[in-house]
Design an enzyme around this catalytic site. Structure first.
Site, PDB file in Angstrom:
ATOM      1  N   CYS A  70       0.821  -1.220   0.000  1.00  6.39           N
ATOM      2  CA  CYS A  70       0.000   0.000   0.000  1.00  6.39           C
ATOM      3  C   CYS A  70       0.851   1.265   0.000  1.00  6.39           C
ATOM      4  CB  CYS A  70      -0.925   0.020   1.216  1.00  6.39           C
ATOM      5  SG  CYS A  70      -2.132  -1.303   1.171  1.00  6.39           S
ATOM      6  N   HIS A 119      -3.202   6.937   4.071  1.00  6.70           N
ATOM      7  CA  HIS A 119      -3.629   5.720   3.374  1.00  6.70           C
ATOM      8  C   HIS A 119      -4.991   5.302   3.930  1.00  6.70           C
ATOM      9  CE1 HIS A 119      -3.831   1.863   1.615  1.00  6.70           C
ATOM     10  NE2 HIS A 119      -3.560   1.192   2.716  1.00  6.70           N
ATOM     11  N   ASN A 147     -10.186   0.305   0.520  1.00  5.98           N
ATOM     12  CA  ASN A 147      -8.726   0.355   0.439  1.00  5.98           C
ATOM     13  C   ASN A 147      -8.311  -0.049  -0.975  1.00  5.98           C
ATOM     14  OD1 ASN A 147      -5.983  -0.075   0.568  1.00  5.98           O
ATOM     15  ND2 ASN A 147      -6.035  -1.263   2.463  1.00  5.98           N
TER      16      ASN A 147
HETATM   17  O1  UT7 Z   1      -3.675  -1.560   3.731  1.00  4.07           O
HETATM   18  C1  UT7 Z   1      -2.918  -2.665   4.138  1.00  4.07           C
HETATM   19  C2  UT7 Z   1      -2.956  -2.858   5.512  1.00  4.07           C
HETATM   20  N1  UT7 Z   1      -4.202  -3.422   6.016  1.00  4.07           N
HETATM   21  C3  UT7 Z   1      -4.764  -2.850   7.087  1.00  4.07           C
HETATM   22  O2  UT7 Z   1      -4.365  -1.799   7.505  1.00  4.07           O
HETATM   23  C4  UT7 Z   1      -5.854  -3.622   7.817  1.00  4.07           C
HETATM   24  C5  UT7 Z   1      -5.663  -3.498   9.306  1.00  4.07           C
HETATM   25  N2  UT7 Z   1      -6.610  -4.263  10.065  1.00  4.07           N
HETATM   26  C6  UT7 Z   1      -7.928  -3.961  10.135  1.00  4.07           C
HETATM   27  O3  UT7 Z   1      -8.378  -3.028   9.507  1.00  4.07           O
HETATM   28  C7  UT7 Z   1      -8.796  -4.786  11.055  1.00  4.07           C
HETATM   29  O4  UT7 Z   1      -7.998  -5.585  11.886  1.00  4.07           O
HETATM   30  C8  UT7 Z   1      -9.838  -5.674  10.309  1.00  4.07           C
HETATM   31  C9  UT7 Z   1     -10.854  -4.798   9.628  1.00  4.07           C
HETATM   32  C10 UT7 Z   1      -9.130  -6.542   9.280  1.00  4.07           C
HETATM   33  C11 UT7 Z   1     -10.572  -6.577  11.308  1.00  4.07           C
HETATM   34  O5  UT7 Z   1     -11.149  -5.783  12.332  1.00  4.07           O
HETATM   35  P1  UT7 Z   1     -10.907  -6.140  13.880  1.00  4.07           P
HETATM   36  O6  UT7 Z   1     -11.660  -5.173  14.635  1.00  4.07           O
HETATM   37  O7  UT7 Z   1      -9.422  -6.201  14.090  1.00  4.07           O
HETATM   38  O8  UT7 Z   1     -11.587  -7.553  14.001  1.00  4.07           O
HETATM   39  P2  UT7 Z   1     -10.938  -8.941  14.461  1.00  4.07           P
HETATM   40  O9  UT7 Z   1     -10.072  -9.504  13.401  1.00  4.07           O
HETATM   41  O10 UT7 Z   1     -10.380  -8.792  15.834  1.00  4.07           O
HETATM   42  O11 UT7 Z   1     -12.241  -9.825  14.579  1.00  4.07           O
HETATM   43  C12 UT7 Z   1     -13.234  -9.583  15.586  1.00  4.07           C
HETATM   44  C13 UT7 Z   1     -14.427 -10.464  15.323  1.00  4.07           C
HETATM   45  C14 UT7 Z   1     -14.044 -11.932  15.071  1.00  4.07           C
HETATM   46  O12 UT7 Z   1     -15.052 -12.744  15.635  1.00  4.07           O
HETATM   47  P3  UT7 Z   1     -14.832 -13.443  17.066  1.00  4.07           P
HETATM   48  O13 UT7 Z   1     -13.601 -14.286  16.907  1.00  4.07           O
HETATM   49  O14 UT7 Z   1     -14.654 -12.323  18.038  1.00  4.07           O
HETATM   50  O15 UT7 Z   1     -16.091 -14.213  17.240  1.00  4.07           O
HETATM   51  C15 UT7 Z   1     -14.110 -12.044  13.577  1.00  4.07           C
HETATM   52  O16 UT7 Z   1     -14.399 -13.350  13.145  1.00  4.07           O
HETATM   53  O17 UT7 Z   1     -15.087 -10.024  14.130  1.00  4.07           O
HETATM   54  C16 UT7 Z   1     -15.259 -11.131  13.248  1.00  4.07           C
HETATM   55  N3  UT7 Z   1     -15.255 -10.634  11.891  1.00  4.07           N
HETATM   56  C17 UT7 Z   1     -16.365 -10.224  11.258  1.00  4.07           C
HETATM   57  N4  UT7 Z   1     -17.651 -10.170  11.665  1.00  4.07           N
HETATM   58  C18 UT7 Z   1     -18.549  -9.702  10.782  1.00  4.07           C
HETATM   59  C19 UT7 Z   1     -14.193 -10.484  11.052  1.00  4.07           C
HETATM   60  N5  UT7 Z   1     -14.619  -9.970   9.891  1.00  4.07           N
HETATM   61  C20 UT7 Z   1     -15.950  -9.815   9.993  1.00  4.07           C
HETATM   62  C21 UT7 Z   1     -16.942  -9.337   9.120  1.00  4.07           C
HETATM   63  N6  UT7 Z   1     -18.217  -9.298   9.547  1.00  4.07           N
HETATM   64  N7  UT7 Z   1     -16.640  -8.887   7.886  1.00  4.07           N
END
Ligand code: UT7
Length: 335
Positions: free
Chosen positions: A116, A256, A286
Site C-alpha cells: 500500500c 492511506h 482500500n
Molecule cells: O492496507 C494494508 C494494511 N491493512 C490494514 O491496515 C488492515 C488493518 N486491520 C484492520 O483493519 C482490522 O484488523 C480488520 C478490519 C481486518 C478486522 O477488524 P478487527 O476489529 O481487528 O476484528 P478482528 O479480526 O479482531 O475480529 C473480531 C471479530 C471476530 O469474531 P470473534 O472471533 O470475536 O467471534 C471475527 O471473526 O469479528 C469477526 N469478523 C467479522 N464479523 C462480521 C471479522 N470480519 C468480519 C466481518 N463481519 N466482515
C-alpha cells in the site's frame, strides 16, 4: 531554500463503474453493513468486472486523463512509474503496458511494489529524477485491481478492498513549492502478517495452491492494525518535527485509506482536526497503491497554493512512510 523542487503539477483518477455495497457483500459472506461500518468504515467499493481487463486498464485511463488535463504531449513524458501489487502479468511490467496504451513512447517505465506504500515510494523515486534534472516530466500512477486477489469467501478481508487508479504528473517547480522531505521505511519482519502465499517463486501456482485458496490476500488484521497506527503516526511526526512544523501549520493530512479507525488514531496522535484529514474510504475502500492519489484527486479543488500537506502510508512488507509537500497551484474549477 532550493531553487527548484519536484512538485505535483496535475492529478487524475479512474474508477470502475460497478459498485459493490455492503448489502450485496452481506449476501456473499456472513457480515453486515453495521459490522463493516463500525469496524472499518467502508460502505461501498468499486469493482472492475469486465473480463480480460486488469489494473493497467484503469492505470492507462487515469494516465490518459492526466495527459489531457495537463495538456502534456505524451512524447514529453520521460519517466513513468507504476505502483501496484496487482499487475496484469508477473512480467512485463504494468508500467510498460500503461505507457503503450497511453501513447507514451519516450519514457523509461517500470513497476514498483511496496504494498500500500507503493505510490509514496514511487513519488519519492520520481522526485529524485526530477530534482537531479535527469528527467523533466514524470508520471507516477497507482493502479490496482484488488478484486483479482480478494477471497470473496473470507469475511475478514473481502469488505476492505476496492479497485481504482490515480496518476500524478511530477515536474520541476519553483523551490517555494513541491516535495520538501520524506521519511520512508520498511521491515521485512512484516511478511508473515500480510502476504499472498502462492504464485511467486517460493510457491509457484499448482492445483494444490489453488485448492488451498493461497492466491488471495492473507492478512492478520489485528497486528497489521497496530503496526499501521504507530508507524504512520511516528513518521508523520518525524517529518513534521524535522521541518519545524506543528499541527497548526498542516493544511491537510492525506492518509492511506485502510481503516477509518486507523485514520482517526493517526490524526489524533498528530493533533489534527477531522476537517484537515482527507477521507474517502467510505466510498472506495482500500485501493492499495491508489488510495493517496484518489484522495488528492477528490480534494484537488480545495487545495491552495502553498498548503502544507502530509502524505502518510502503511502496507505489506511492512513498508511505511510520510512525505511533506507544499502544494503548488490553485486548481481551476472549470478544469
Ligand atoms: O492496507 C494494508 C494494511 N491493512 C490494514 O491496515 C488492515 C488493518 N486491520 C484492520 O483493519 C482490522 O484488523 C480488520 C478490519 C481486518 C478486522 O477488524 P478487527 O476489529 O481487528 O476484528 P478482528 O479480526 O479482531 O475480529 C473480531 C471479530 C471476530 O469474531 P470473534 O472471533 O470475536 O467471534 C471475527 O471473526 O469479528 C469477526 N469478523 C467479522 N464479523 C462480521 C471479522 N470480519 C468480519 C466481518 N463481519 N466482515
Amino acid at each position: 531554500m532550493t531553487n527548484t523542487r519536484a512538485g505535483i503539477t496535475g492529478i487524475a483518477a479512474e474508477l470502475p463503474d460497478y459498485v459493490l455495497n455492503n448489502e450485496e457483500l452481506s449476501k456473499m459472506v456472513d457480515t453486515s453493513d453495521e459490522w463493516i461500518m463500525t469496524r472499518i468504515g467502508i460502505s461501498e467499493r468499486r469493482i472492475l468486472k469486465e473480463t480480460g481487463k486488469g489494473s493497467s486498464h484503469l492505470g492507462a485511463k487515469a494516465v490518459k486523463k492526466l495527459l489531457e488535463k495537463t495538456g502534456a504531449d505524451p512524447s514529453e513524458v520521460d519517466l513513468l512509474i507504476c505502483a501496484t501489487v496487482t499487475p496484469d502479468h508477473q512480467f512485463p511490467a504494468n508500467a510498460n503496458i500503461i505507457s503503450y496504451k497511453s501513447g507514451i513512447k519516450n519514457a523509461f517505465s517500470y513497476d514498483l511494489n511496496a504494498g500500500c506504500s507503493g505510490f509514496l515510494y514511487a513519488l519519492a523515486t520520481a522526485q529524485q529524477f526530477i530534482e537531479t534534472g535527469k528527467r523533466k516530466k514524470a508520471v507516477v500512477v497507482g493502479a490496482e485491481k484488488m478484486s483479482s486477489i480478494v477471497d470473496y469467501k473470507d469475511r475478514a478481508t473481502c469488505p476492505i478492498f476496492g479497485d481504482a487508479a490515480g496518476a500524478v504528473m511530477v515536474e520541476p517547480v519553483s523551490g517555494e513549492y513541491g516535495i520538501v522531505d520524506s521519511v520512508l521505511r520498511s521491515d521485512g519482519a512484516g511478511l508473515p502478517h500480510l502476504h499472498q502465499k502462492a504464485g511467486g517463486s517460493v510457491k509457484p501456482a499448482s492445483h494444490e495452491t489453488v485448492d488451498a485458496r493461497e492466491h488471495y490476500i492473507y492478512q492478520e488484521g489485528q497486528s497489521v492494525f497496530k503496526w499501521a497506527v504507530s508507524k504512520m503516526a511516528d513518521v508523520s511526526l518525524e517529518v513534521m518535527e524535522r521541518n519545524g512544523l506543528t499541527h497548526e501549520d498542516i493544511a491537510w493530512l492525506v492518509p492511506h485509506q485502510a481503516n477509518m479507525r486507523i485514520i482517526e488514531a493517526v490524526a489524533r496522535r498528530m493533533k489534527l482536526d477531522k476537517q484537515k484529514v482527507m477521507v474517502n474510504i467510505e466510498k472506495f475502500g482500500n485501493t492499495t497503491a491508489a488510495t493517496l492519489p484518489l484522495c488528492i484527486w477528490e480534494w484537488e479543488e480545495k487545495l491552495r497554493k502553498g498548503d502544507n500537506i502530509i502524505l502518510t502510508t502503511f502496507g505489506a512488507g511492512f513498508t511505511w512512510g510520510a512525505m511533506y509537500l507544499k502544494w503548488g497551484y490553485d486548481s481551476d474549477p472549470g478544469k
